[in-house]
Each structure stands twice: as structure tokens, then as C-alpha cells.
Design an enzyme around this catalytic site. Sequence first.
Site, PDB file in Angstrom:
ATOM      1  N   LEU A 205       1.472   5.881  -3.870  1.00 15.85           N
ATOM      2  CA  LEU A 205       2.498   6.285  -2.916  1.00 15.85           C
ATOM      3  C   LEU A 205       1.829   6.824  -1.665  1.00 15.85           C
ATOM      4  O   LEU A 205       0.998   7.733  -1.765  1.00 15.85           O
ATOM      5  CB  LEU A 205       3.401   7.374  -3.512  1.00 15.85           C
ATOM      6  CG  LEU A 205       4.323   7.000  -4.681  1.00 15.85           C
ATOM      7  CD1 LEU A 205       4.927   8.255  -5.285  1.00 15.85           C
ATOM      8  CD2 LEU A 205       5.406   6.053  -4.208  1.00 15.85           C
ATOM      9  N   HIS A 206       2.195   6.287  -0.507  1.00 17.01           N
ATOM     10  CA  HIS A 206       1.581   6.819   0.711  1.00 17.01           C
ATOM     11  C   HIS A 206       2.475   6.745   1.935  1.00 17.01           C
ATOM     12  O   HIS A 206       2.204   7.408   2.932  1.00 17.01           O
ATOM     13  CB  HIS A 206       0.280   6.064   1.021  1.00 17.01           C
ATOM     14  CG  HIS A 206       0.510   4.702   1.608  1.00 17.01           C
ATOM     15  ND1 HIS A 206       0.858   3.625   0.839  1.00 17.01           N
ATOM     16  CD2 HIS A 206       0.461   4.261   2.882  1.00 17.01           C
ATOM     17  CE1 HIS A 206       0.999   2.564   1.617  1.00 17.01           C
ATOM     18  NE2 HIS A 206       0.772   2.916   2.862  1.00 17.01           N
ATOM     19  N   ARG A 207       3.546   5.963   1.894  1.00 15.69           N
ATOM     20  CA  ARG A 207       4.346   5.772   3.108  1.00 15.69           C
ATOM     21  C   ARG A 207       5.091   7.051   3.463  1.00 15.69           C
ATOM     22  O   ARG A 207       5.719   7.686   2.608  1.00 15.69           O
ATOM     23  CB  ARG A 207       5.332   4.616   2.924  1.00 15.69           C
ATOM     24  CG  ARG A 207       4.632   3.276   2.851  1.00 15.69           C
ATOM     25  CD  ARG A 207       5.583   2.113   2.948  1.00 15.69           C
ATOM     26  NE  ARG A 207       4.832   0.860   2.891  1.00 15.69           N
ATOM     27  CZ  ARG A 207       4.321   0.233   3.939  1.00 15.69           C
ATOM     28  NH1 ARG A 207       4.481   0.758   5.149  1.00 15.69           N
ATOM     29  NH2 ARG A 207       3.637  -0.879   3.806  1.00 15.69           N
ATOM     30  N   ASP A 284       4.331   1.618  -3.110  1.00 16.36           N
ATOM     31  CA  ASP A 284       5.018   1.355  -1.834  1.00 16.36           C
ATOM     32  C   ASP A 284       4.074   0.655  -0.857  1.00 16.36           C
ATOM     33  O   ASP A 284       4.342   0.576   0.336  1.00 16.36           O
ATOM     34  CB  ASP A 284       5.590   2.643  -1.228  1.00 16.36           C
ATOM     35  CG  ASP A 284       4.540   3.713  -0.939  1.00 16.36           C
ATOM     36  OD1 ASP A 284       3.327   3.428  -1.061  1.00 16.36           O
ATOM     37  OD2 ASP A 284       4.928   4.840  -0.571  1.00 16.36           O
TER      38      ASP A 284
END
Length: 376
Positions: A205-207, A284
Site C-alpha cells: 500500500l502506498h498511494r 494498490d
Amino acid sequence: MKKVIHIVGARPNFMKVAPIYKAIAARTSLQQILVHTGQHYDVKMSDVFFSDLGLPAPDVHLGIGSGSHAQQTARMMVELEKVFLEHQPDLVSVVGDVNSTIAAALVTSKLAIPLAHVEAGLRSFVQHMPEEVNRVVTDRLSDLLLTPSRDADANLLKEGCDPDRIHFVGNVMIDSLIASKEKAERLSTLKDLGITPRGYAVCTLHRPSNVDDPRLLGGLLSAVAHVSTRLPVIFPVHPRTRKMIAEQGLGHWFERHPNLRPVDPMGHMEFVALTSQAKLILTDSGGLQEETTALGVPCLTLREQTERPITVEQGTNEVVGTDPDRIRQAADRVLDGQGKKGRIPDLWDGRASERIADLFARYLKVEGAPLRVALA
């Protein structure tokens, strides 16, 4: 000698530029200059990738660092203008959709330097998404639009792009994956983590749209924690995500679920070893949607839309959004043996970088360049 400048800034860029750099070096007499903007400045997110991918040290490192989109892009533009004026490239090549990409596109346009965009034509059709803005504007300013899939061609044609600018070359990300997979799977990565092939899931997850909202991030972690009750979930935590988890007091999801296992960001080879042998991936990331399709690994995309629909139409990807219940249900289906079966899209064959090298040579009229770019 004709000169090409490659722009990189974030770790997905490195995986795309590495095979292009090697293919150009092997097939043409073009001089290459590698410019790292420093958009990703954490060593674990950046420098280790150069050694893993066999990329030379950057010829120029701008060290831009963090900031708002406007601040970061503006600083890059100022410094890139200096680089372009000093080196006078015949072509600038950008990849993907990060701020480094749009900054280079704007500067080349002002200086009348030809621009090639690798991964052109991808669209999420979400106009407020920063990456979408970067994609659309970069494509408008590019002289060569190098697409990874036929749907990207269609998007560009609908937007009125000159067909002569559009070149379907395939997915260069898969070049790096194919080149790395066999060696990566010989590493001790799984043994070191105490897991076995197809006996674990992976989450990334990074967005900002997912991790900057505490309510949304908490819901995503709750869904991933559910998955961890069925098998270990290895979670390489992006620095931005780690910061938000700490600030919002969300660490309890890890404390209560020991099978939800946060680890530091990995090098390219370690990460390929991890993802290629997983039973399920939740992410994501755009690039990981593509890699899972090439690997045949079921993927659940934790977003409401994707700019890579071919991974859904033909591949193993399913866009499940951010609703925790929907994610849990989709993950259970995969773990119960009902995951999607996909196929590998056209020209995801490990030779996209060769086609790009040939195209650059032909565009720049390099002696010995092929008359046309082979598509097989």
C-alpha cells in the site's frame, strides 16, 4: 554521436529503464545519460535497485527529495533545465507517471527537445488523481508514445493523438521481471522469512488516496488482517505508509494479528522472489498488477479503478475497491481455489526494450538502425 537522456525518480522507473538502457547499449551507438531526480530518496526505496537491476550509477543525481507536488515538480524543472542545456540531448526518455516524468516533459517542451514516453496511453479516467494528470499531460507533449497494450493505443487515438506518434512496443516492466525471476527464486528470501511457496500472501500500500486517510487505511488494514488469519501476509511497508500508521495509531492491527508481518521495503530481486511465489497479492500498485498477470498470481487491486484494464480483461487481476467486506470476500474466494485464471497479453514477451532501442535508433537516424521495429 546522438545522445539520449533517461529520467528516473522512483523505484518503478528503475525497473523500466534498466532493460531499455541495456538494450540500447547492446544494439546501437547512442550515447546514454542517466539522470536520477531523487524523488525517492530513501536508500531502501532507491539506491539498492540500481545494483539489483545492473544499472550504472546515475550520471547526474539531482537530490530533489520530498515536498508538495508543486514544490517537487518545480524544483525538478529548474534542475532538469540546467541538465538539458548542459548536455544538449537529441532525445529525452521518460517512463511511467511520477512527478519526475511530468517535470521532464514540461522542460523538454519549452526547450524543443524531442520526448519519448514509455508506458504512454494508460488511463484511470480519474481526473483528480495526480498520476492521471501526469500521464495525460506527458502524452500531450511527447513525440514518441510507446504503449504497453492495445487499449493504451485506443485511449490515445480517442484523445486525438497523431497515429504516427503511437508505437505499440509491449510492456518493458515484464522485461525486468523475466530477466530477474529465475535468479530471484534461487535467493533465500522465503526461507529467511519462514514461509513456503504458495503458502503466503503479499500486501503493498502506498498511494496517498489510500494511506493518507486514517479511516480508509484502517479499513484496508482490517481486511488484510482478516487474510492473515488464513495464511501469513508479508507486508513490505512503504515509508509514507509506515509514517501514517504510526501517526494515526494503527499499529494495533499488527499487534493483534501476528501473521500480518510488516517488513522493510525490499530490493528488486528479493521482491520478485517474494511476489513470484505468492498465493495471493493485495496491492494498490499499478506495476504489480502487471507483474502478477505475467506471473499468473491472483491479484486484488485495492482501488476503485485501474489504468491497466488489460490485467483485468486478460490477466489475473480483480479490482475490488477499498470496502473491507468486499476485499475479505474476494480474498476468501482466491484462497478457496476460485481465483481468476488469466493469460499473458500480447508483446509481454521480455523483448519490449529491444523494440524501444530499435525505435529510438530509427527515430534519431542512427547508422545501421532497422528500417522498422519488429513486433515479434
